[in-house]
Write an enzyme that holds these catalytic residues in place. Structure first.
Site, short mmCIF file in Angstrom:
data_model
loop_
_atom_site.label_atom_id
_atom_site.label_comp_id
_atom_site.label_asym_id
_atom_site.label_seq_id
_atom_site.Cartn_x
_atom_site.Cartn_y
_atom_site.Cartn_z
NE ARG A 104 -3.63 -0.18 2.39
CZ ARG A 104 -4.80 -0.35 1.77
NH1 ARG A 104 -5.33 0.66 1.08
NH2 ARG A 104 -5.43 -1.50 1.82
CB THR A 108 -1.81 7.20 -3.37
OG1 THR A 108 -1.25 5.88 -3.46
CG2 THR A 108 -0.87 8.19 -4.04
CG ASP A 200 -0.71 -9.45 9.90
OD1 ASP A 200 -0.20 -10.39 9.27
OD2 ASP A 200 -0.65 -8.26 9.53
CG ASP A 203 2.61 -10.19 11.50
OD1 ASP A 203 3.50 -10.22 10.63
OD2 ASP A 203 2.18 -9.13 11.99
#
Length: 209
Positions: A104, A108, A200, A203
């Site tokens: 990401r 933006t 997550d 993870d």
């Protein structure tokens, strides 16, 4: 709009509960994710075309069926999607595997492709796009965009847990792509994690933070 399929098979739901448990360590987490992915793949591939053939059994000839039509490709979204690949390959060992890596952009907030390696005949294959979590939908939408730009004609999205926000975003962007998930959870929190979700996935798969 694309069809949403929530796979409520008892074995899928049982193992998904174990995956959610915060006390499940990386080794068991990886094994459980592979197992759930294999069970889910049975449903994702339910509509594959078959053709009738004749085979010789020890007792004589028999009419039976084999897969026909397009071949398959599995495309995980890095890195968490890798945890689902081996389970699907147990069921479909002849499938080819591509990879899409996204991050990401901090300014933006848009997904940016940093890696993409696909089978050269991706346009001739049924593609199963895999990622454990459909949260905001941004990564899945971008990955499906990249697949289509490279010629993919038939795509299905397979994920363990989905948020309503991610489902809505993906359906709006790709109404022609079916979504297969084991659970639709309540919502996203302020950090865009699915609640209750499982944390997550990357993870927990690899023991990182």
């Amino acid at each position: 709009m694309s069809n949403l399929y929530v796979l409520n098979h008892p074995m899928i739901q049982h193992k998904l509960t174990l995956i959610r448990d915060k006390n499940t360590g990386p080794k068991d987490f990886r094994e459980l994710m592979e197992e759930v992915a294999m069970f889910m793949a049975y449903e994702v591939t339910r509509d594959l075309a078959v053709e009738q053939v004749e085979v010789e059994t020890p007792m004589g000839p028999a009419k039976s069926y084999v897969l026909a039509g397009k071949k398959l490709a599995i495309v995980p979204i890095l890195r968490a999607g890798l945890g689902m690949v081996e389970g699907i390959l147990r069921l479909i060992p002849a499938a080819k595997v591509g990879h899409i890596g996204l991050y990401r952009d901090p300014e933006t907030l848009e997904p940016v492709e940093y890696f993409c390696k696909l089978p050269v005949d991706i346009g001739e294959r049924e593609v199963i796009l895999v990622d454990p979590m459909l949260a905001t939908g941004g990564s899945a939408v971008a990955a499906a965009n990249f697949l289509k730009k490279r010629g993919a004609q038939s795509i299905k999205l397979m994920c363990l847990i989905s948020a309503p926000e991610g489902i809505e975003a993906f359906q709006a962007a790709h109404p022609d792509v079916d979504i297969f998930t084991a659970a639709v959870d309540k919502c996203l929190n302020e950090h865009a994690y699915i609640v209750p979700g499982l944390g997550d996935a990357g993870d927990r798969l690899y023991g990182t933070r």
